[in-house]
Design a protein around this motif. Structure first.
Motif, PDB file in Angstrom:
ATOM      1  N   VAL A  30       0.818  -1.205   0.000  1.00  0.00           N
ATOM      2  CA  VAL A  30       0.000   0.000   0.000  1.00  0.00           C
ATOM      3  C   VAL A  30       0.857   1.261   0.000  1.00  0.00           C
ATOM      4  CG1 VAL A  30      -1.719   1.310   1.302  1.00  0.00           C
ATOM      5  CG2 VAL A  30      -1.886  -1.178   1.186  1.00  0.00           C
ATOM      6  N   VAL A  31       1.969   1.234   0.734  1.00  0.00           N
ATOM      7  CA  VAL A  31       2.813   2.419   0.816  1.00  0.00           C
ATOM      8  C   VAL A  31       3.289   2.867  -0.572  1.00  0.00           C
ATOM      9  CG1 VAL A  31       4.905   1.067   1.264  1.00  0.00           C
ATOM     10  CG2 VAL A  31       4.777   3.455   2.018  1.00  0.00           C
ATOM     11  N   ALA A  32       3.410   1.943  -1.512  1.00  0.00           N
ATOM     12  CA  ALA A  32       3.788   2.325  -2.879  1.00  0.00           C
ATOM     13  C   ALA A  32       2.699   3.169  -3.531  1.00  0.00           C
ATOM     14  CB  ALA A  32       4.067   1.080  -3.724  1.00  0.00           C
ATOM     15  N   LEU A  33       1.428   2.876  -3.249  1.00  0.00           N
ATOM     16  CA  LEU A  33       0.330   3.683  -3.777  1.00  0.00           C
ATOM     17  C   LEU A  33       0.349   5.084  -3.181  1.00  0.00           C
ATOM     18  CD1 LEU A  33      -0.653   0.711  -4.409  1.00  0.00           C
ATOM     19  CD2 LEU A  33      -2.962   1.586  -4.108  1.00  0.00           C
ATOM     20  N   THR A  34       0.699   5.158  -1.895  1.00  0.00           N
ATOM     21  CA  THR A  34       0.784   6.452  -1.216  1.00  0.00           C
ATOM     22  C   THR A  34       1.856   7.319  -1.858  1.00  0.00           C
ATOM     23  OG1 THR A  34       0.066   5.408   0.835  1.00  0.00           O
ATOM     24  CG2 THR A  34       1.140   7.539   1.023  1.00  0.00           C
ATOM     25  N   ILE A  35       3.003   6.717  -2.151  1.00  0.00           N
ATOM     26  CA  ILE A  35       4.095   7.441  -2.810  1.00  0.00           C
ATOM     27  C   ILE A  35       3.691   7.849  -4.223  1.00  0.00           C
ATOM     28  CG2 ILE A  35       6.439   7.194  -3.709  1.00  0.00           C
ATOM     29  CD1 ILE A  35       6.955   5.288  -1.303  1.00  0.00           C
ATOM     30  N   GLU A  36       3.094   6.930  -4.949  1.00  0.00           N
ATOM     31  CA  GLU A  36       2.659   7.209  -6.321  1.00  0.00           C
ATOM     32  C   GLU A  36       1.672   8.367  -6.372  1.00  0.00           C
ATOM     33  OE1 GLU A  36       1.801   4.085  -9.673  1.00  0.00           O
ATOM     34  OE2 GLU A  36      -0.008   4.320  -8.440  1.00  0.00           O
ATOM     35  N   MET A  76      11.020   0.642  -7.196  1.00  0.00           N
ATOM     36  CA  MET A  76       9.708   0.707  -7.834  1.00  0.00           C
ATOM     37  C   MET A  76       9.464   2.060  -8.509  1.00  0.00           C
ATOM     38  SD  MET A  76       7.264  -1.193  -5.014  1.00  0.00           S
ATOM     39  CE  MET A  76       7.717  -2.791  -4.324  1.00  0.00           C
ATOM     40  N   PHE A  77      10.331   3.040  -8.206  1.00  0.00           N
ATOM     41  CA  PHE A  77      10.175   4.379  -8.770  1.00  0.00           C
ATOM     42  C   PHE A  77      11.510   4.833  -9.364  1.00  0.00           C
ATOM     43  CE2 PHE A  77       7.087   3.855  -5.401  1.00  0.00           C
ATOM     44  CZ  PHE A  77       5.909   4.292  -5.983  1.00  0.00           C
ATOM     45  N   PRO A  78      11.986   4.154 -10.432  1.00  0.00           N
ATOM     46  CA  PRO A  78      13.315   4.446 -10.970  1.00  0.00           C
ATOM     47  C   PRO A  78      13.465   5.846 -11.555  1.00  0.00           C
ATOM     48  CG  PRO A  78      12.093   2.982 -12.431  1.00  0.00           C
ATOM     49  CD  PRO A  78      11.306   3.087 -11.170  1.00  0.00           C
ATOM     50  N   GLU A  79      12.356   6.472 -11.906  1.00  0.00           N
ATOM     51  CA  GLU A  79      12.414   7.817 -12.502  1.00  0.00           C
ATOM     52  C   GLU A  79      12.261   8.917 -11.456  1.00  0.00           C
ATOM     53  OE1 GLU A  79      13.144   8.036 -15.710  1.00  0.00           O
ATOM     54  OE2 GLU A  79      13.148   5.832 -15.754  1.00  0.00           O
ATOM     55  N   ASN A  80      12.098   8.536 -10.205  1.00  0.00           N
ATOM     56  CA  ASN A  80      11.841   9.521  -9.154  1.00  0.00           C
ATOM     57  C   ASN A  80      12.864   9.401  -8.036  1.00  0.00           C
ATOM     58  OD1 ASN A  80       8.831   8.405 -10.086  1.00  0.00           O
ATOM     59  ND2 ASN A  80       8.983  10.637  -9.990  1.00  0.00           N
ATOM     60  N   LYS A  81      12.835  10.366  -7.137  1.00  0.00           N
ATOM     61  CA  LYS A  81      13.763  10.386  -6.013  1.00  0.00           C
ATOM     62  C   LYS A  81      13.083   9.786  -4.789  1.00  0.00           C
ATOM     63  CE  LYS A  81      17.107  13.395  -3.723  1.00  0.00           C
ATOM     64  NZ  LYS A  81      17.648  14.781  -3.620  1.00  0.00           N
ATOM     65  N   VAL A  82      13.463   8.559  -4.446  1.00  0.00           N
ATOM     66  CA  VAL A  82      12.889   7.858  -3.303  1.00  0.00           C
ATOM     67  C   VAL A  82      14.023   7.216  -2.512  1.00  0.00           C
ATOM     68  CG1 VAL A  82      11.327   6.031  -2.531  1.00  0.00           C
ATOM     69  CG2 VAL A  82      10.765   7.354  -4.576  1.00  0.00           C
ATOM     70  N   SER A  83      14.029   7.434  -1.205  1.00  0.00           N
ATOM     71  CA  SER A  83      15.031   6.828  -0.338  1.00  0.00           C
ATOM     72  C   SER A  83      14.348   6.319   0.927  1.00  0.00           C
ATOM     73  CB  SER A  83      16.118   7.847   0.021  1.00  0.00           C
ATOM     74  OG  SER A  83      15.551   8.982   0.658  1.00  0.00           O
TER      75      SER A  83
END
Length: 401
Positions: free
Chosen positions: A31-37, A67-74
Motif C-alpha cells: 500500500v505504501v507504494a500507492l501512497t508514494i505514487e 519501484m520508482f526508478p524515474e523519481n527520487k525515493v530513499s
C-alpha cells in the motif's frame, strides 16, 4: 513548492504489535507504494523519504526505491519508538525553515492538492505545523512541519517524563504549546463521493480483517490506541462488576478487564476469533463465546458494564444500541469507541458500514443512554481534556434507572 520533501511514515508492524496494513498488497505492491505514487502525481519532482523504524531495516521497504526508478525515493531507518526523532534524522540536510509534508504510508488516498495548499500556507506565514481539522477522515490527510520546529519540540520533550505519546504525534504537542509554536488547523476541502468510493474500493484489498489485533510481545505502548481504550475503561470498572466485552477480538482487552472485574464475558461474532482469543492466557473469571452485537443471547439486565470498542461502525446502529441497553442493568455503563469522521457516510475503511461524526454518535447514544463523558482521542493515546473532537470517539454512557 513543486519539489518538496515528502516524508512517508511506514512500518511492517503497527503500534499494537500486529502487522501494519500499509504493507498489505494492492495489485502486487504494498500500500505504501500507492501512497508514494499518489504524491508524485501532484509533485513529480518531490524528494520522497520513507521513514521507518530500525526493526524494518533489511525488509521489504528496501524494495520501494526500485519501484520508482524515474523519481527520487530513499529509505531512512531508526528510532523504533520515536517518529519525531526519525523525522529529524531524515531531515538532517533539509535546513530548519523549509516546510515539509508528512503522510502515513497507509493513507494512499491522501489529498495531495490540499497538501499543496497547506504547504504554501506554511511557507507564506512561517508556520511550524499545519494540519486539517481533527475529525476529517484521517486516511485523506497529511501534515506540514518545519524541521526547526521538530528539533525544538524534541528539545522540550526530552525534559519531560510523560512525552512519549507526543514523540509519536508531535503535531499535537505543538498545538498544546501555542506560546512556543505557530500552528494552524485548516478545514478539510470538499471531497467528491467519487473519490471516497474509489478509495473505499481500493481499501477492499487493504483492510482485509474485521478485527484489529494486538501482539503485546511486540507492541509499543506510546502509540497503541487499541489498549488505550481498555485502559481508559478500567477507570469505570469496579471489583464487583460483571462485564461484557462485546467485539472482544483477540481477547487482550478482556484479560485487562478481568484483572479488575469480578467476571468478564468476552464475545465476538467470528467463531475462529473466539477460539484464538480463548487459547491465550487462562483466567478463571473470563468466559469466551460467540455473540452478535445486534442480537445478543443474554438475559435482560444482566451486566454492570459493556465495553464495545471499534464495533458500532461495523453494524446497524439501531439494533446495536437497543441490545446494549437491554443487557445492561439499570445504571449500568456502556463504554464504547468508534472512528470519528465528518465524512463518514462513505468510510474509506471497507470493513465499516458507517463512521460517525461527533454529532451523529452523540445523537444515537442519547436516544438510549445518558452520556456521562465524551473524549476525542486525537491520535494514538493523545487527548485534550474537555475537547471531544478527534480521530476517534470514546464515550461512557449510563442506562437510566
Amino acid at each position: 513548492m513543486d519539489n518538496p520533501i515528502i516524508l512517508v511514515q511506514a512500518a511492517s508492524r503497527a503500534w499494537s504489535g500486529a502487522p501494519d496494513w500499509c504493507m498489505n498488497e494492492v495489485d502486487g505492491r504494498p500500500v505504501v507504494a500507492l501512497t508514494i505514487e499518489n504524491g508524485f502525481k501532484e509533485f513529480p519532482a518531490a524528494d520522497v523519504r520513507i521513514i521507518a523504524p530500525e526493526f524494518d531495516r533489511g525488509g521489504r521497504l528496501d524494495e520501494l526505491p526500485a519501484m520508482f526508478p524515474e523519481n527520487k525515493v530513499s529509505v531512512f531507518y531508526g528510532f523504533d519508538e520515536s517518529p519525531l526523532e526519525r523525522m529529524i534524522a531524515a531531515l538532517e540536510d533539509a535546513g530548519d525553515h523549509v516546510p515539509v509534508i508528512r503522510v502515513d504510508g497507509l493513507h494512499f488516498g491522501w489529498l495531495t492538492d490540499h497538501a499543496r495548499t497547506m504547504l504554501n500556507q506554511a511557507s507564506k506565514n512561517g508556520l511550524d505545523c499545519v494540519k486539517t481539522e481533527d475529525d476529517f477522515p484521517i486516511q485523506l490527510t497529511s501534515d506540514i512541519y518545519r524541521p526547526g520546529a521538530l528539533k525544538k519540540a524534541l528539545s522540550i520533550l526530552e525534559e519531560r517524563s510523560n512525552g512519549a505519546a507526543y514523540r509519536v504525534h508531535p503535531k499535537f504537542f505543538m498545538f498544546t504549546a501555542t506560546d512556543k509554536f505557530k500552528c494552524a488547523r485548516v478545514p478539510g476541502p470538499a471531497v467528491s463521493e467519487e473519490w471516497l468510493k474509489k478509495c473505499r474500493e481500493t481499501a477492499e484489498q487493504v483492510y482485509i480483517a474485521g478485527n484489529m489485533n494486538v501482539d503485546s510481545s511486540k507492541s509499543i505502548n506510546a502509540g497503541d490506541q487499541l489498549s488505550f481504550h481498555y485502559e481508559m475503561a478500567l477507570d469505570y470498572i469496579g471489583p464487583d462488576a460483571e462485564v461484557l466485552d462485546c467485539g472482544c477480538g483477540p481477547g487482550y482487552g478482556s484479560r485487562m478487564l478481568a484483572d479488575k472485574a469480578k467476571k468478564v464475558v468476552a464475545a465476538d461474532l467470528d467463531i475462529e476469533t473466539v477460539r484464538r482469543a480463548s487459547s491465550g492466557k487462562y483466567y478463571d473469571n473470563i468466559t469466551f463465546q460467540t455473540g452478535d452485537a445486534t442480537s445478543l443471547g443474554f438475559e435482560d439486565n444482566c451486566f454492570d458494564a459493556v465495553t464495545s470498542f471499534e464495533t458500532v461502525e461495523h453494524v446497524d446502529p439501531a439494533p446495536y444500541f437497543k441490545e446494549m441497553r437491554r443487557v445492561l442493568k439499570p445504571g449500568g455503563l456502556l463504554i464504547l469507541s468508534t472512528p470519528q469522521n465528518s465524512l463518514g457516510h462513505i468510510p474509506v475503511n471497507s470493513q465499516h458500514l458507517h463512521e460517525f461524526s461527533l454529532q451523529e454518535i452523540s445523537g444515537l447514544c442519547s436516544e438510549h443512554f445518558e452520556i456521562v463523558k465524551t473524549t476525542g482521542i486525537k491520535q494514538g493515546r493523545i487527548i485534550f481534556p474537555d475537547d471531544p473532537k478527534g480521530q476517534n470517539t470514546f464515550m461512557v454512557c449510563r442506562k437510566k434507572i
